[in-house]
Design a protein around this motif. Structure first.
Motif, short mmCIF file in Angstrom:
data_model
loop_
_atom_site.label_atom_id
_atom_site.label_comp_id
_atom_site.label_asym_id
_atom_site.label_seq_id
_atom_site.Cartn_x
_atom_site.Cartn_y
_atom_site.Cartn_z
N ALA A 361 -9.06 -21.69 -2.09
CA ALA A 361 -10.08 -22.72 -2.31
C ALA A 361 -9.49 -24.11 -2.17
O ALA A 361 -10.10 -25.01 -1.58
CB ALA A 361 -10.72 -22.54 -3.68
N THR A 362 -8.28 -24.28 -2.70
CA THR A 362 -7.62 -25.59 -2.58
C THR A 362 -7.24 -25.85 -1.13
O THR A 362 -7.48 -26.93 -0.60
CB THR A 362 -6.33 -25.59 -3.44
OG1 THR A 362 -6.67 -25.17 -4.76
CG2 THR A 362 -5.73 -26.98 -3.49
N GLN A 365 -10.18 -26.75 1.14
CA GLN A 365 -10.74 -28.08 0.90
C GLN A 365 -9.83 -29.18 1.45
O GLN A 365 -10.30 -30.14 2.05
CB GLN A 365 -10.96 -28.26 -0.59
CG GLN A 365 -11.91 -29.39 -0.88
CD GLN A 365 -11.27 -30.45 -1.71
OE1 GLN A 365 -10.13 -30.33 -2.12
NE2 GLN A 365 -12.00 -31.51 -1.96
N ARG A 366 -8.52 -29.03 1.25
CA ARG A 366 -7.59 -30.05 1.74
C ARG A 366 -7.51 -30.02 3.27
O ARG A 366 -7.36 -31.05 3.91
CB ARG A 366 -6.19 -29.89 1.14
CG ARG A 366 -6.09 -29.90 -0.38
CD ARG A 366 -6.96 -30.93 -1.08
NE ARG A 366 -6.78 -32.28 -0.61
CZ ARG A 366 -7.77 -33.17 -0.50
NH1 ARG A 366 -9.00 -32.85 -0.84
NH2 ARG A 366 -7.54 -34.37 -0.05
N VAL A 394 -0.15 -27.93 -5.91
CA VAL A 394 -0.96 -27.02 -6.73
C VAL A 394 -0.26 -25.66 -6.84
O VAL A 394 -0.18 -25.07 -7.92
CB VAL A 394 -2.37 -26.85 -6.12
CG1 VAL A 394 -3.17 -25.81 -6.89
CG2 VAL A 394 -3.10 -28.18 -6.12
N ARG B 66 -2.63 -38.09 -6.05
CA ARG B 66 -4.07 -37.92 -5.83
C ARG B 66 -4.87 -38.36 -7.05
O ARG B 66 -5.93 -38.97 -6.92
CB ARG B 66 -4.34 -36.44 -5.53
CG ARG B 66 -5.50 -36.24 -4.60
CD ARG B 66 -5.56 -34.80 -4.14
NE ARG B 66 -6.91 -34.27 -4.21
CZ ARG B 66 -7.88 -34.61 -3.39
NH1 ARG B 66 -7.68 -35.46 -2.42
NH2 ARG B 66 -9.08 -34.08 -3.52
N PHE B 261 -13.21 -26.32 -10.45
CA PHE B 261 -13.87 -25.28 -9.68
C PHE B 261 -13.19 -24.91 -8.37
O PHE B 261 -13.51 -23.87 -7.79
CB PHE B 261 -15.33 -25.67 -9.42
CG PHE B 261 -16.16 -25.57 -10.67
CD1 PHE B 261 -16.44 -24.33 -11.23
CD2 PHE B 261 -16.63 -26.70 -11.31
CE1 PHE B 261 -17.18 -24.22 -12.38
CE2 PHE B 261 -17.37 -26.60 -12.47
CZ PHE B 261 -17.65 -25.35 -13.00
N LEU B 262 -12.27 -25.74 -7.88
CA LEU B 262 -11.55 -25.35 -6.67
C LEU B 262 -10.19 -24.79 -7.03
O LEU B 262 -9.84 -23.69 -6.66
CB LEU B 262 -11.40 -26.54 -5.73
CG LEU B 262 -12.63 -26.84 -4.89
CD1 LEU B 262 -12.48 -28.17 -4.20
CD2 LEU B 262 -12.83 -25.76 -3.84
N ASN B 263 -9.41 -25.59 -7.78
CA ASN B 263 -8.09 -25.10 -8.17
C ASN B 263 -8.19 -24.16 -9.36
O ASN B 263 -7.25 -23.45 -9.66
CB ASN B 263 -7.17 -26.28 -8.51
CG ASN B 263 -7.14 -27.31 -7.39
OD1 ASN B 263 -7.44 -27.00 -6.25
ND2 ASN B 263 -6.78 -28.53 -7.72
N GLU B 265 -8.00 -24.79 -12.35
CA GLU B 265 -7.00 -25.12 -13.37
C GLU B 265 -7.71 -25.76 -14.54
O GLU B 265 -7.78 -26.99 -14.65
CB GLU B 265 -5.96 -26.08 -12.79
CG GLU B 265 -5.14 -25.47 -11.68
CD GLU B 265 -4.23 -26.49 -11.03
OE1 GLU B 265 -4.74 -27.50 -10.50
OE2 GLU B 265 -3.01 -26.30 -11.08
#
Lengths: 407, 296
Positions: A361-362, A365-366, A394, B66, B261-263, B265
């Motif tokens: 997912a990360t 998106q990146r 991440v 970021r 919701f993406l990572n 975490e």
């Protein structure tokens, strides 16, 4: 409630994303028939839909609350993350070996993590290059032989001729709001040039995403925008169907509407390749919660919804996707013709699943953000490197915290 | 103290219970959970596996380029929005503060964007900001073209994207602050205004010496609320630019959303949310310190 032979009735909760209306209707019918057939056993499913743009968040929140349903569908690339969190049941033993052989290799690949099977879909997806025969002829561009694709140079050459003839060459759907489109549609460019997005085994993105090969491939892709062959900010969702572009870099979901709009003029070929033929695949698939207390019913549902006549055929009739099982193709005569034939050929030969990593997912998106910037002229190498760093950060965090726990 | 008052004082806490109960369930308990998660490595999909991490999430956030970018963008957005929107709202309020019916209609017109749903406006403004391609361009560029100003790729230019979003946000939100100022203007003492006029004060001096001092509390309220709203920026950049180009419109709220919701975490997202809350709280407190409300 007690059924006739005295065993307690078992109802399982099933969740699904709400896609097109026809698709949801088909799934309701599939569930109704399942309930009808299993009434004697007292088995039934209770189906709930959630809008697809919130569905993944809904699943995550349900997982957080320990409230996942017994069976649910999820988008293919997310399977790895759910497996890592220990949420999915291993379904390797649910299907007899010969039945598994009936599924397309891509669908098996998508649901297999670390050698075990966790999810199976009733349909798959395909992406190709649609073209308008007449528009190509007008620009004096000859399409390749049926079933063959262009090399990148041939593709660029065709774009040049089309542009010179006053047409907009190709639609790349850069206005797509979902990040997933970018990874799905343009990973093949990276793969075709011999590169990868991530080293899944080593959990490494650094040095992989911004590799020399990838910088070369993505530069070639950037050239499509730089030379005005594709719009960076299209407004029209279907420029090809509207006759605005001569070619369309798009998926199986447009086949019906393109055929309707173009009829005999519609041609289709595999995606242009830098070195190797390459195509994406993957779609929504079904899984069982690792915590379900009604495993037998959940497994029966999984077999049912991925069964040829019980699940695959009615679903595919409704959503127009590619059947996930070889024996289902017999029910769809259109698969002997273009564009459908190419969908199947690709899935059986050159298509590959998006990276099966917990960090998908990360990554997606990146990568999507990088592609958006690159299409608008950002420096390819620097931008891919930035994406690399962001994703690696991440991954490292996660790996570090796991290592600390191990200590 | 009469017997009745003593009695009342004893019973008062009981009357607070329902409100306190709701606060505990919906504010204090979630806040406590978030604080606990923020010092753990909680995974959204499996929060029960969470382990104590100390201030690891916080130190990591503060060194994450970021996150800093998101903070900087949001702060810049607030710096653009707060003075401009407050001034514009005050100007509009002074302009339409007249009794005739026509002016009432104008008030409604300025207020309209406030009630239209933001996602709809995001789509409309994306079209207005369309850069030129294939001979077509958005209305903003077309309008500038009339004055001979060269069209820009508003939402795609790293330098222009955030100001473009700020302009849209001011247009969208200014009506609300205008209404607040209008309400405040009703409280300006008429006799003072008349007295100033008789003494020969012009419109500007009347504004500076009579109107503004009596609008002080309204002004404090508007500035505080606008600041908080500016920091909650999310919908416009998320729908119009997805935080791009080059992360120049990445907002703090989008950062927190992605972390969640993406990572997935959860711990880190909670830490970011706690930092966010602390920052906005601090800012509000500072504003009250510097130009606190007048107690009448």
């Amino acid at each position: 409630m007690v059924v006739s032979d005295g065993r307690a009735a078992e109802t399982i909760r099933v969740w699904s994303h709400q896609g097109q209306e026809a698709e949801s209707r088909a799934l309701r019918k599939i569930a109704a028939v399942f309930n009808e057939v299993n009434r004697g056993r007292g088995w039934s499913v209770e189906l709930t839909f959630f809008p697809d743009f919130q569905y993944t968040e809904k699943l995550a929140v349900a997982a957080a609350a320990g409230d996942l349903p017994d069976a649910f569908d999820l988008d293919g690339p997310l399977v790895a993350r759910f497996v890592e969190a220990g949420l999915l049941a291993d379904v390797s033993e649910v299907y007899p070996r010969e039945e598994l052989a009936d599924f397309l290799p891509t669908i098996i690949e998508q649901g297999t993590i670390g050698g075990r099977l966790y999810a199976l879909g009733s349909f798959d997806s395909a992406l190709l290059l649609y073209y308008d025969r007449e528009m190509l002829a007008r620009a004096d561009v000859s399409a390749p032989a049926e079933g063959k694709g262009w090399s990148w140079a041939e593709f660029v050459d065709a774009c040049e001729k089309l542009k010179a003839a006053g047409m907009e060459p190709v639609g790349l759907h850069m206005n797509e709001s979902a990040d997933e489109w970018f990874t799905y549609a343009f990973s093949p460019v990276v793969w075709s040039g011999g590169g990868e997005l991530i080293d899944v085994e080593a959990r490494r993105v650094r040095g992989v995403l911004a590799s020399e090969e990838n910088v070369r491939s993505v530069r070639a892709w950037q050239g499509l925008f730089a030379r005005g062959f594709a719009a960076t900010d299209p407004v029209e969702p279907d420029p090809f169907g509207q006759g605005k572009t001569a070619m369309d870099w798009s998926g199986h979901w447009m086949a019906r509407s393109h055929l309707k709009a173009k009829g005999e003029r519609l041609g289709a070929m595999p995606l242009p390749m830098l070195a190797e033929p390459s195509a994406p695949c993957g779609s929504w698939c079904w899984a069982i919660s690792a915590r379900t207390e009604k495993r037998a019913v959940a497994e029966a549902w999984l077999r049912w919804v991925t069964g040829v006549k019980t699940g695959v055929v009615p679903t595919v009739r409704a959503n127009g996707a590619v059947p996930s099982r070889r024996s289902a193709f017999a029910h769809f005569p259109e698969y002997s013709e273009i564009p459908y034939r190419i969908f199947r050929e690709q899935l059986e030969t050159s298509a590959r699943a998006r990276p099966r990593t917990a960090f998908y997912a990360t990554l997606t998106q990146r990568f999507a953000a990088a592609l958006r910037d690159i299409s608008r002229g950002a420096d390819v190498e620097a931008r891919l490197r930035k994406a690399e760093d962001e994703v690696q950060r991440v991954i490292d965090r996660k790996t570090r915290s796991v290592a600390e726990v191990a200590r | 103290m009469t017997a009745w008052q003593r009695d009342f004082a004893k019973r008062a806490p009981w009357f607070l219970l329902p409100a306190l109960g709701l606060l505990a369930v919906f504010v204090i308990w979630p806040l406590g959970r978030a604080l606990w998660w923020s010092v753990s490595d909680a995974d959204l999909l499996a929060p029960e596996r969470a382990r104590w991490m100390g201030l690891g999430n916080y130190s990591d956030l503060l060194t994450d380029p970021r996150f800093r970018r998101a903070f900087f963008n949001t702060a810049l957005f607030a710096v653009l929005i707060v003075p401009l929107q407050t001034a514009a709202a005050l100007g509009l309020a002074l302009w339409v503060n007249r009794p005739e019916r026509a002016w009432r209609w104008l008030r409604v017109v300025f207020f309209l964007p406030v009630v239209v749903s933001l996602p709809v406006l995001a789509v409309v403004w994306s079209l207005l900001y369309q850069p030129e391609q294939a001979g077509e361009t958005g209305l903003v560029n077309a309008a500038l073209g009339i004055f001979g100003i060269e069209g820009q790729a508003w939402l795609r230019d790293p330098q222009l994207a955030l100001p473009a979003l700020a302009a849209m946000s001011i247009w969208q939100g200014v009506g609300l602050q205008m209404m607040v100022f209008l309400a405040g203007l009703q409280g300006v003492p008429r006799e003072q205004l008349e007295a100033a006029q008789i003494d020969g004060a012009g419109a500007w001096r009347r504004l500076v010496h009579v109107v503004l001092p009596s609008l002080r509390n309204t002004l404090v309220f508007v500035v505080t609320v606008t600041t908080i709203l500016a920091f909650r920026l999310f919908v416009q950049p998320y729908l119009m630019t997805r935080g791009g180009p080059e992360d120049r419109t990445l907002s703090l709220v989008q950062y927190i959303y992605e972390a969640t919701f993406l990572n997935l975490e959860l711990g880190r997202a909670c830490a970011a949310a706690v930092l966010f809350l602390t920052w906005v709280g601090l800012l509000t407190w500072m504003q009250r310190m510097f130009f606190g409300e007048e107690k009448s």
